[in-house]
Design a protein around this motif. Structure first.
Motif, PDB file in Angstrom:
ATOM      1  N   ASN A  73      88.185  66.269  77.067  1.00 13.58           N
ATOM      2  CA  ASN A  73      87.172  65.463  77.790  1.00 13.58           C
ATOM      3  C   ASN A  73      86.164  66.619  77.816  1.00 13.58           C
ATOM      4  OD1 ASN A  73      88.427  67.031  79.409  1.00 13.58           O
ATOM      5  ND2 ASN A  73      88.667  65.628  81.155  1.00 13.58           N
ATOM      6  N   CYS A 106      81.653  58.260  75.410  1.00 15.88           N
ATOM      7  CA  CYS A 106      82.368  58.230  76.633  1.00 15.88           C
ATOM      8  C   CYS A 106      82.703  59.558  77.281  1.00 15.88           C
ATOM      9  CB  CYS A 106      83.923  57.681  76.372  1.00 15.88           C
ATOM     10  SG  CYS A 106      83.779  56.158  75.877  1.00 15.88           S
ATOM     11  N   ARG A 109      79.265  60.536  79.159  1.00 14.56           N
ATOM     12  CA  ARG A 109      79.013  59.728  80.431  1.00 14.56           C
ATOM     13  C   ARG A 109      79.856  60.366  81.448  1.00 14.56           C
ATOM     14  NH1 ARG A 109      78.456  53.705  77.739  1.00 14.56           N
ATOM     15  NH2 ARG A 109      76.053  53.589  77.832  1.00 14.56           N
ATOM     16  N   ASP A 110      81.073  60.437  81.095  1.00 12.02           N
ATOM     17  CA  ASP A 110      82.040  61.035  82.290  1.00 12.02           C
ATOM     18  C   ASP A 110      81.553  62.433  82.697  1.00 12.02           C
ATOM     19  OD1 ASP A 110      83.337  58.663  82.191  1.00 12.02           O
ATOM     20  OD2 ASP A 110      84.994  59.211  80.950  1.00 12.02           O
ATOM     21  N   ALA A 111      81.479  63.343  81.827  1.00 13.34           N
ATOM     22  CA  ALA A 111      80.918  64.547  82.085  1.00 13.34           C
ATOM     23  C   ALA A 111      79.759  65.117  82.462  1.00 13.34           C
ATOM     24  CB  ALA A 111      81.347  65.674  80.850  1.00 13.34           C
ATOM     25  N   SER A 114      75.345  59.048  83.130  1.00 11.18           N
ATOM     26  CA  SER A 114      75.089  58.116  82.464  1.00 11.18           C
ATOM     27  C   SER A 114      73.621  58.240  82.042  1.00 11.18           C
ATOM     28  CB  SER A 114      75.017  56.746  83.138  1.00 11.18           C
ATOM     29  OG  SER A 114      76.420  56.175  83.331  1.00 11.18           O
TER      30      SER A 114
END
Length: 254
Positions: A73, A106, A109-111, A114
């Motif tokens: 991630n 994905c 966006r998480d790290a 957005s």
């Protein structure tokens, strides 16, 4: 050196750096991370030389190291997955490319959030795959979301935003909607000019060439404008030459 096309020099430098960093593995905790980044750099050189098999092998080796020491991630891991996706795309392995880009999206966006520019960049990659599949509705949706993010995060005179307008214009062109295509390409050209790109820049020449493909009545003007564009940026280029190029380029849109 890679960007300048000096591949031999770049490869030699990266290879020397890789040997030094590999010797440090075991003594310095960051050494393996640096090894992975250098593998990616060498992979970039192979990719630019269209040695896609070698590039893929190096990217996969770097990905394995990054996954082990950083996790799946981490943004560096995502960037390497993106490189793998790009190679799949160049090999027309679009399903594999899409799988990579969705994974990257994905992670970003998480790290990063957005509305980060890297999210927009990845959305453009996803849109391009949809365009290759002639899935124009999905392509436009992804491009539009990328455009929205770029306007927020980079501003309305960003070259990246202009690039996205160009991609949207090409999509409309392939759909047969020439009025919208011309509108998007016009907006792209306006931003390039506002951002300070001169007539010698390949981006401006690319937009003018696309306009000539859409409507052959533009072709003579485009060719003449591109001829003048070759003078812009030259120290000997007169103000009159610059003004003439501006007039020729603008005249296509009235």
């Amino acid at each position: 050196h890679t960007r300048k096309g000096e591949f031999s020099f770049a490869m030699s430098a990266y290879t020397d750096a890789l040997e030094l960093k590999e010797k440090c593995v075991g003594r310095h905790p960051q050494a393996r991370r640096e090894v992975a980044l250098t593998l990616v750099c060498i992979g970039n050189v192979h990719e630019r030389k269209e040695n896609f098999e070698d590039a893929m092998q190096l990217y996969e080796e770097a990905r394995g190291i990054q996954e082990e020491i950083l996790g799946d991630n981490h943004v560096e891991y995502a960037a390497t997955i993106n490189n793998i996706g790009v190679v799949h795309g160049k090999l027309k392995q679009y399903e594999d490319a899409m799988e990579c880009y969705i994974k990257v999206l994905c992670i970003y966006r998480d790290a990063l959030g957005s509305d980060h520019p890297d999210v927009a960049f990845t959305l453009c990659n996803i849109a391009e795959i949809h365009r290759m599949w002639n899935d124009y509705s999905e392509a436009l949706n992804a491009f539009s979301e990328a455009k929205r993010i770029q306007e927020i995060s980079l501003g309305k005179e960003s070259v990246a935003l202009a690039d996205t307008y160009q991609y949207i214009g090409v999509t409309y062109q392939e759909m047969g909607d020439m009025d919208r295509a011309i509108s998007m390409l016009r907006k792209c050209l306006e931003i390039y000019r506002a951002a300070g790109l001169d007539g010698q820049d390949d981006k401006i020449k690319s937009v003018l060439a696309k306009l000539s493909q859409i409507d052959y009545s533009f072709e003579t003007q485009v060719q003449q404008a591109m001829s003048w564009a070759g003078l812009i940026g030259d120290a000997k280029c007169s103000g009159d030459a610059f003004a003439t190029f501006e007039s020729l380029a603008t005249s296509m849109f009235v």
